[in-house]
Write a protein that holds these residues in place. Structure first.
Motif, PDB file in Angstrom:
ATOM      1  N   ASP A  94    -131.046  -0.944  -8.835  1.00  0.00           N
ATOM      2  CA  ASP A  94    -131.820  -1.816  -8.247  1.00  0.00           C
ATOM      3  C   ASP A  94    -131.021  -3.621  -8.536  1.00  0.00           C
ATOM      4  OD1 ASP A  94    -133.686  -0.171  -7.320  1.00  0.00           O
ATOM      5  OD2 ASP A  94    -135.071  -0.490  -8.888  1.00  0.00           O
ATOM      6  N   ARG A  95    -130.740  -3.615  -9.742  1.00  0.00           N
ATOM      7  CA  ARG A  95    -129.988  -4.818 -10.026  1.00  0.00           C
ATOM      8  C   ARG A  95    -128.817  -5.160  -9.265  1.00  0.00           C
ATOM      9  NH1 ARG A  95    -131.222  -3.119 -15.388  1.00  0.00           N
ATOM     10  NH2 ARG A  95    -129.319  -2.500 -15.831  1.00  0.00           N
ATOM     11  N   LYS A  96    -127.874  -3.977  -9.130  1.00  0.00           N
ATOM     12  CA  LYS A  96    -126.800  -4.164  -8.327  1.00  0.00           C
ATOM     13  C   LYS A  96    -127.161  -4.760  -6.950  1.00  0.00           C
ATOM     14  CE  LYS A  96    -124.657  -0.811  -6.343  1.00  0.00           C
ATOM     15  NZ  LYS A  96    -123.960   0.446  -6.035  1.00  0.00           N
ATOM     16  N   LYS A  97    -128.181  -4.013  -6.314  1.00  0.00           N
ATOM     17  CA  LYS A  97    -128.675  -4.549  -4.902  1.00  0.00           C
ATOM     18  C   LYS A  97    -129.068  -5.868  -4.837  1.00  0.00           C
ATOM     19  CE  LYS A  97    -131.456  -3.074  -0.917  1.00  0.00           C
ATOM     20  NZ  LYS A  97    -131.370  -4.209  -0.458  1.00  0.00           N
ATOM     21  N   GLU A  98    -129.839  -6.285  -5.898  1.00  0.00           N
ATOM     22  CA  GLU A  98    -130.189  -7.678  -5.911  1.00  0.00           C
ATOM     23  C   GLU A  98    -129.227  -8.567  -6.125  1.00  0.00           C
ATOM     24  OE1 GLU A  98    -132.985  -7.998  -9.239  1.00  0.00           O
ATOM     25  OE2 GLU A  98    -134.369  -6.482  -8.376  1.00  0.00           O
ATOM     26  N   GLN A  99    -128.099  -8.514  -6.810  1.00  0.00           N
ATOM     27  CA  GLN A  99    -127.200  -9.375  -7.019  1.00  0.00           C
ATOM     28  C   GLN A  99    -126.246  -9.330  -5.711  1.00  0.00           C
ATOM     29  OE1 GLN A  99    -125.233  -7.421 -10.544  1.00  0.00           O
ATOM     30  NE2 GLN A  99    -126.507  -8.761 -11.991  1.00  0.00           N
ATOM     31  N   LEU A 100    -126.224  -8.101  -5.131  1.00  0.00           N
ATOM     32  CA  LEU A 100    -125.314  -8.067  -3.732  1.00  0.00           C
ATOM     33  C   LEU A 100    -126.115  -8.942  -2.504  1.00  0.00           C
ATOM     34  CD1 LEU A 100    -123.776  -4.505  -3.761  1.00  0.00           C
ATOM     35  CD2 LEU A 100    -122.594  -6.580  -3.984  1.00  0.00           C
ATOM     36  N   ASP A 101    -127.473  -8.653  -2.684  1.00  0.00           N
ATOM     37  CA  ASP A 101    -128.276  -9.526  -1.758  1.00  0.00           C
ATOM     38  C   ASP A 101    -127.989 -10.951  -1.883  1.00  0.00           C
ATOM     39  OD1 ASP A 101    -129.172  -7.278  -0.403  1.00  0.00           O
ATOM     40  OD2 ASP A 101    -131.194  -7.120  -1.811  1.00  0.00           O
ATOM     41  N   ALA A 102    -127.988 -11.536  -2.944  1.00  0.00           N
ATOM     42  CA  ALA A 102    -127.818 -12.892  -3.347  1.00  0.00           C
ATOM     43  C   ALA A 102    -126.307 -13.428  -2.917  1.00  0.00           C
ATOM     44  CB  ALA A 102    -127.854 -13.115  -4.689  1.00  0.00           C
TER      45      ALA A 102
ATOM     46  N   THR B  88    -123.933 -11.678   2.860  1.00  0.00           N
ATOM     47  CA  THR B  88    -125.030 -11.792   4.189  1.00  0.00           C
ATOM     48  C   THR B  88    -125.563 -10.531   4.620  1.00  0.00           C
ATOM     49  OG1 THR B  88    -123.301 -11.181   5.759  1.00  0.00           O
ATOM     50  CG2 THR B  88    -123.522 -13.518   5.057  1.00  0.00           C
ATOM     51  N   ASP B  89    -126.361 -10.439   5.564  1.00  0.00           N
ATOM     52  CA  ASP B  89    -127.179  -9.407   6.046  1.00  0.00           C
ATOM     53  C   ASP B  89    -126.339  -8.546   6.684  1.00  0.00           C
ATOM     54  OD1 ASP B  89    -129.569 -10.163   4.905  1.00  0.00           O
ATOM     55  OD2 ASP B  89    -130.470 -10.811   6.893  1.00  0.00           O
ATOM     56  N   ALA B  90    -125.267  -8.938   7.622  1.00  0.00           N
ATOM     57  CA  ALA B  90    -124.281  -8.225   8.244  1.00  0.00           C
ATOM     58  C   ALA B  90    -123.469  -7.509   7.206  1.00  0.00           C
ATOM     59  CB  ALA B  90    -123.628  -9.321   9.284  1.00  0.00           C
ATOM     60  N   GLU B  91    -123.049  -8.143   5.968  1.00  0.00           N
ATOM     61  CA  GLU B  91    -122.111  -7.787   5.335  1.00  0.00           C
ATOM     62  C   GLU B  91    -122.912  -6.561   4.454  1.00  0.00           C
ATOM     63  OE1 GLU B  91    -119.055 -11.501   4.009  1.00  0.00           O
ATOM     64  OE2 GLU B  91    -121.121 -11.255   3.127  1.00  0.00           O
ATOM     65  N   MET B  92    -123.947  -6.629   4.266  1.00  0.00           N
ATOM     66  CA  MET B  92    -124.694  -5.707   3.542  1.00  0.00           C
ATOM     67  C   MET B  92    -124.859  -4.263   4.320  1.00  0.00           C
ATOM     68  SD  MET B  92    -125.580  -6.317   0.321  1.00  0.00           S
ATOM     69  CE  MET B  92    -127.266  -5.322  -0.036  1.00  0.00           C
ATOM     70  N   ASP B  93    -125.219  -4.555   5.760  1.00  0.00           N
ATOM     71  CA  ASP B  93    -125.395  -3.651   6.786  1.00  0.00           C
ATOM     72  C   ASP B  93    -123.804  -2.893   6.573  1.00  0.00           C
ATOM     73  OD1 ASP B  93    -127.965  -4.171   7.253  1.00  0.00           O
ATOM     74  OD2 ASP B  93    -127.502  -5.333   9.051  1.00  0.00           O
ATOM     75  N   GLN B  94    -122.679  -3.552   6.667  1.00  0.00           N
ATOM     76  CA  GLN B  94    -121.409  -3.131   6.900  1.00  0.00           C
ATOM     77  C   GLN B  94    -121.307  -2.296   5.436  1.00  0.00           C
ATOM     78  OE1 GLN B  94    -118.496  -6.158   7.275  1.00  0.00           O
ATOM     79  NE2 GLN B  94    -116.943  -4.587   7.427  1.00  0.00           N
ATOM     80  N   LEU B  95    -121.767  -2.722   4.277  1.00  0.00           N
ATOM     81  CA  LEU B  95    -121.549  -1.966   3.203  1.00  0.00           C
ATOM     82  C   LEU B  95    -122.122  -0.548   3.014  1.00  0.00           C
ATOM     83  CD1 LEU B  95    -120.290  -1.845   0.093  1.00  0.00           C
ATOM     84  CD2 LEU B  95    -122.499  -3.292  -0.673  1.00  0.00           C
ATOM     85  N   GLU B  96    -123.424  -0.797   3.645  1.00  0.00           N
ATOM     86  CA  GLU B  96    -124.192   0.357   3.948  1.00  0.00           C
ATOM     87  C   GLU B  96    -123.646   1.649   4.660  1.00  0.00           C
ATOM     88  OE1 GLU B  96    -126.903   1.583   1.817  1.00  0.00           O
ATOM     89  OE2 GLU B  96    -126.637  -0.217   0.628  1.00  0.00           O
TER      90      GLU B  96
END
Length: 112
Positions: free
Chosen positions: A67-75, A78-86
């Motif tokens: 959860d902490r990792k996700k919060e830090q990555l979200d910060a 970008t949304d597009a980069e998060m989608d690409q990571l997923e």
């Protein structure tokens, strides 16, 4: 590639007897009776309880870490980069599942 498969099969085959022994009932395997059997049963039961407790705590800690990792990555991303990571993580997971299926097929083939 064939050599890698053979090495994997050999490794798994060598590990199987150890896994089978771990499941044996120690009291029966050692032919224990009376107070000594009771002591061994208590030790084994305590071990299982403590092991489960440690596993439960570890799962909770790992979830909090994720959860902490996700919060830090979200910060940072970008949304597009998060989608690409997923998508990348899903593809990696799918490749792992495919390799696992392939290994299982090989093990089944050599089980006969």
């Amino acid at each position: 590639m064939q050599m890698k498969k053979m090495i994997a099969i050999a490794g798994l085959t060598m590990a199987m007897p150890l896994a089978a022994f771990a499941d044996d009932d120690a009291i029966k395997a050692l032919n224990l009776q009376g107070a000594k059997a009771d002591q061994v049963k208590t030790i084994m039961d305590n071990y299982k309880d403590q092991k489960e407790d440690i596993k439960d705590r570890a799962h909770e800690e790992i979830k909090a870490l994720k959860d902490r990792k996700k919060e830090q990555l979200d910060a940072v991303l970008t949304d597009a980069e998060m989608d690409q990571l997923e998508k990348w993580k899903e593809a990696k997971h799918d490749r792992y599942k495919d390799k696992h299926k392939e290994c299982k097929k090989l093990m089944d083939k050599y089980d006969d």
